[in-house]
Scaffold this motif. Structure first.
Motif, PDB file in Angstrom:
ATOM      1  N   ASP A  79      -9.553  20.077 -31.132  1.00  0.00           N
ATOM      2  CA  ASP A  79     -10.092  19.199 -32.180  1.00  0.00           C
ATOM      3  C   ASP A  79     -11.605  19.020 -32.085  1.00  0.00           C
ATOM      4  O   ASP A  79     -12.209  18.423 -32.981  1.00  0.00           O
ATOM      5  N   LEU A  80     -12.210  19.499 -31.012  1.00  0.00           N
ATOM      6  CA  LEU A  80     -13.653  19.345 -30.852  1.00  0.00           C
ATOM      7  C   LEU A  80     -14.419  20.301 -31.759  1.00  0.00           C
ATOM      8  O   LEU A  80     -13.919  21.370 -32.119  1.00  0.00           O
ATOM      9  N   LYS A  81     -15.634  19.926 -32.111  1.00  0.00           N
ATOM     10  CA  LYS A  81     -16.469  20.792 -32.944  1.00  0.00           C
ATOM     11  C   LYS A  81     -16.925  22.024 -32.166  1.00  0.00           C
ATOM     12  O   LYS A  81     -16.984  23.123 -32.708  1.00  0.00           O
ATOM     13  N   GLN A  82     -17.270  21.818 -30.890  1.00  0.00           N
ATOM     14  CA  GLN A  82     -17.711  22.920 -30.045  1.00  0.00           C
ATOM     15  C   GLN A  82     -16.976  22.857 -28.702  1.00  0.00           C
ATOM     16  O   GLN A  82     -17.551  22.438 -27.692  1.00  0.00           O
ATOM     17  N   PRO A  83     -15.710  23.225 -28.682  1.00  0.00           N
ATOM     18  CA  PRO A  83     -14.944  23.141 -27.429  1.00  0.00           C
ATOM     19  C   PRO A  83     -15.475  24.109 -26.382  1.00  0.00           C
ATOM     20  O   PRO A  83     -15.937  25.209 -26.720  1.00  0.00           O
ATOM     21  N   PRO A  84     -15.455  23.717 -25.115  1.00  0.00           N
ATOM     22  CA  PRO A  84     -15.885  24.641 -24.060  1.00  0.00           C
ATOM     23  C   PRO A  84     -14.850  25.749 -23.870  1.00  0.00           C
ATOM     24  O   PRO A  84     -13.692  25.609 -24.268  1.00  0.00           O
ATOM     25  N   ALA A  85     -15.290  26.835 -23.271  1.00  0.00           N
ATOM     26  CA  ALA A  85     -14.346  27.888 -22.875  1.00  0.00           C
ATOM     27  C   ALA A  85     -13.521  27.345 -21.712  1.00  0.00           C
ATOM     28  O   ALA A  85     -14.072  26.931 -20.696  1.00  0.00           O
ATOM     29  N   VAL A  86     -12.217  27.319 -21.870  1.00  0.00           N
ATOM     30  CA  VAL A  86     -11.339  26.743 -20.854  1.00  0.00           C
ATOM     31  C   VAL A  86     -10.881  27.815 -19.882  1.00  0.00           C
ATOM     32  O   VAL A  86     -10.382  28.878 -20.283  1.00  0.00           O
ATOM     33  N   VAL A  87     -11.061  27.556 -18.600  1.00  0.00           N
ATOM     34  CA  VAL A  87     -10.537  28.414 -17.537  1.00  0.00           C
ATOM     35  C   VAL A  87      -9.588  27.567 -16.704  1.00  0.00           C
ATOM     36  O   VAL A  87     -10.014  26.600 -16.070  1.00  0.00           O
ATOM     37  N   PHE A  88      -8.313  27.895 -16.751  1.00  0.00           N
ATOM     38  CA  PHE A  88      -7.330  27.142 -15.978  1.00  0.00           C
ATOM     39  C   PHE A  88      -7.388  27.545 -14.509  1.00  0.00           C
ATOM     40  O   PHE A  88      -7.573  28.723 -14.178  1.00  0.00           O
ATOM     41  N   VAL A  89      -7.249  26.557 -13.646  1.00  0.00           N
ATOM     42  CA  VAL A  89      -7.195  26.790 -12.203  1.00  0.00           C
ATOM     43  C   VAL A  89      -5.850  26.267 -11.734  1.00  0.00           C
ATOM     44  O   VAL A  89      -5.546  25.077 -11.861  1.00  0.00           O
ATOM     45  N   THR A  90      -5.023  27.155 -11.202  1.00  0.00           N
ATOM     46  CA  THR A  90      -3.650  26.766 -10.884  1.00  0.00           C
ATOM     47  C   THR A  90      -3.131  27.478  -9.650  1.00  0.00           C
ATOM     48  O   THR A  90      -3.584  28.580  -9.324  1.00  0.00           O
ATOM     49  N   ALA A  91      -2.208  26.852  -8.980  1.00  0.00           N
ATOM     50  CA  ALA A  91      -1.549  27.483  -7.841  1.00  0.00           C
ATOM     51  C   ALA A  91      -0.351  28.297  -8.295  1.00  0.00           C
ATOM     52  O   ALA A  91       0.303  28.965  -7.484  1.00  0.00           O
ATOM     53  N   HIS A  92      -0.054  28.274  -9.602  1.00  0.00           N
ATOM     54  CA  HIS A  92       1.155  28.914 -10.120  1.00  0.00           C
ATOM     55  C   HIS A  92       0.781  29.925 -11.197  1.00  0.00           C
ATOM     56  O   HIS A  92       0.480  29.555 -12.328  1.00  0.00           O
ATOM     57  N   ALA A  93       0.790  31.210 -10.839  1.00  0.00           N
ATOM     58  CA  ALA A  93       0.377  32.264 -11.766  1.00  0.00           C
ATOM     59  C   ALA A  93       1.276  32.354 -12.991  1.00  0.00           C
ATOM     60  O   ALA A  93       0.865  32.880 -14.028  1.00  0.00           O
ATOM     61  N   GLU A  94       2.513  31.823 -12.895  1.00  0.00           N
ATOM     62  CA  GLU A  94       3.419  31.921 -14.042  1.00  0.00           C
ATOM     63  C   GLU A  94       2.932  31.110 -15.244  1.00  0.00           C
ATOM     64  O   GLU A  94       3.444  31.243 -16.352  1.00  0.00           O
ATOM     65  N   HIS A  95       1.928  30.252 -15.030  1.00  0.00           N
ATOM     66  CA  HIS A  95       1.380  29.480 -16.148  1.00  0.00           C
ATOM     67  C   HIS A  95       0.462  30.326 -17.035  1.00  0.00           C
ATOM     68  O   HIS A  95       0.025  29.861 -18.091  1.00  0.00           O
ATOM     69  N   ALA A  96       0.170  31.550 -16.612  1.00  0.00           N
ATOM     70  CA  ALA A  96      -0.839  32.344 -17.311  1.00  0.00           C
ATOM     71  C   ALA A  96      -0.519  32.568 -18.782  1.00  0.00           C
ATOM     72  O   ALA A  96      -1.374  32.404 -19.652  1.00  0.00           O
ATOM     73  N   LEU A  97       0.717  32.973 -19.094  1.00  0.00           N
ATOM     74  CA  LEU A  97       1.061  33.265 -20.483  1.00  0.00           C
ATOM     75  C   LEU A  97       0.877  32.046 -21.365  1.00  0.00           C
ATOM     76  O   LEU A  97       0.329  32.121 -22.467  1.00  0.00           O
ATOM     77  N   ARG A  98       1.333  30.886 -20.904  1.00  0.00           N
ATOM     78  CA  ARG A  98       1.170  29.676 -21.698  1.00  0.00           C
ATOM     79  C   ARG A  98      -0.311  29.312 -21.822  1.00  0.00           C
ATOM     80  O   ARG A  98      -0.756  28.794 -22.838  1.00  0.00           O
TER      81      ARG A  98
END
Length: 258
Positions: A79-98
């Motif tokens: 919803d932001l006008k200029q959203p940042p590029a999001v980089v997820f940091v996770t211990a669970h690689a299975e979250h990648a597709l989502r």
């Protein structure tokens, strides 16, 4: 090129410390502008910065956090006008597709390695540069502006503006950018439907970005011992065959690009 402005949201103090240490060693110039140990405060800050026109370039975001988790927060950023590029940091690689369903620029698995972080920073820097040089009407990178490829078990989002061509070779298709190639399972016809009119079919085996075409001329055809039409692609300066029936369309496309 200016430093990437980066924010961190992660509820683990040790994880934040490690990320900050790695950022200080990174090969890509960066500036940490904010860090938060919980998601709600971080989201409120991002919304305020967006309203003030000061959104960071990149957000390093933990996924599993109490309260508002990273996936939900990332969805709110749309919803932001200029959203940042999001980089997820996770211990669970299975979250990648989502994560990629939420238009994430990349994801990092804990413990984060410097080499992997450098690759991510370089990717985000290219995304930010592409966004800044596009016309205002195309500002931002929505789902229709990127192509997602799978390379040795990891997913990568490539802006269409960085793709030079798609070329069918035997049973696969090669996607070519200025500095890398990817092998795809899609057919050229399927790809043509996906990328729209930003690419032109120059031959039955190739789709070329209209912006990547530098020259069109007749060249020697070693395979048949005669001459054939070919288009030169920048910045790699490769020559791709152009079928006779497409020569006029390619010439007109190049003239339209100025």
């Amino acid at each position: 090129m200016s430093s990437l402005k980066i924010a961190i949201i992660d509820d683990e103090p040790l994880a934040r410390m490690r990320i900050k240490s790695l950022l200080s060693q990174a090969s890509v110039a960066n500036e940490l502008v904010a860090e938060f140990g919980e998601s709600v405060t971080g989201l409120l800050w991002l919304q305020e910065e967006d309203q003030a026109g000061r959104s960071p370039d990149m957000l390093l975001l933990d996924i599993q956090m109490p309260g508002l988790d990273g996936m939900v927060l990332a969805a709110r950023l749309r919803d932001l006008k200029q959203p940042p590029a999001v980089v997820f940091v996770t211990a669970h690689a299975e979250h990648a597709l989502r994560a990629f369903d939420l238009a994430a620029a990349d994801y990092l698995t804990k413990p984060v390695r410097l080499e992997r972080l450098n690759a991510t920073l370089d990717r985000v820097q290219k995304l930010v540069s592409a966004r800044q040089t596009e016309p205002p009407a195309q500002d931002g990178l929505g789902d229709d502006d990127v192509f997602v490829v799978q390379d040795r078990g990891r997913l990568e989002r490539i802006p269409l503006t960085q793709i030079l061509y798609f070329k069918a070779e035997q049973k696969y298709v090669t996607l070519r950018t200025a500095d890398q190639s990817h092998v795809l399972a899609d057919s050229l016809t399927e790809l043509e439907n996906k990328v729209g009119d930003r690419f032109i079919r120059v031959h039955r085996n190739a789709l070329v970005s209209r912006h990547a075409m530098k020259a069109l001329e007749r060249r020697a055809d070693d395979a048949e011992g005669g001459e054939t039409w070919a288009v030169q692609v920048v910045p790699t300066m490769e020559w791709l065959s152009v079928s006779r029936r497409q020569v006029t369309a390619v010439r007109e496309a190049m003239a339209a690009q100025g």
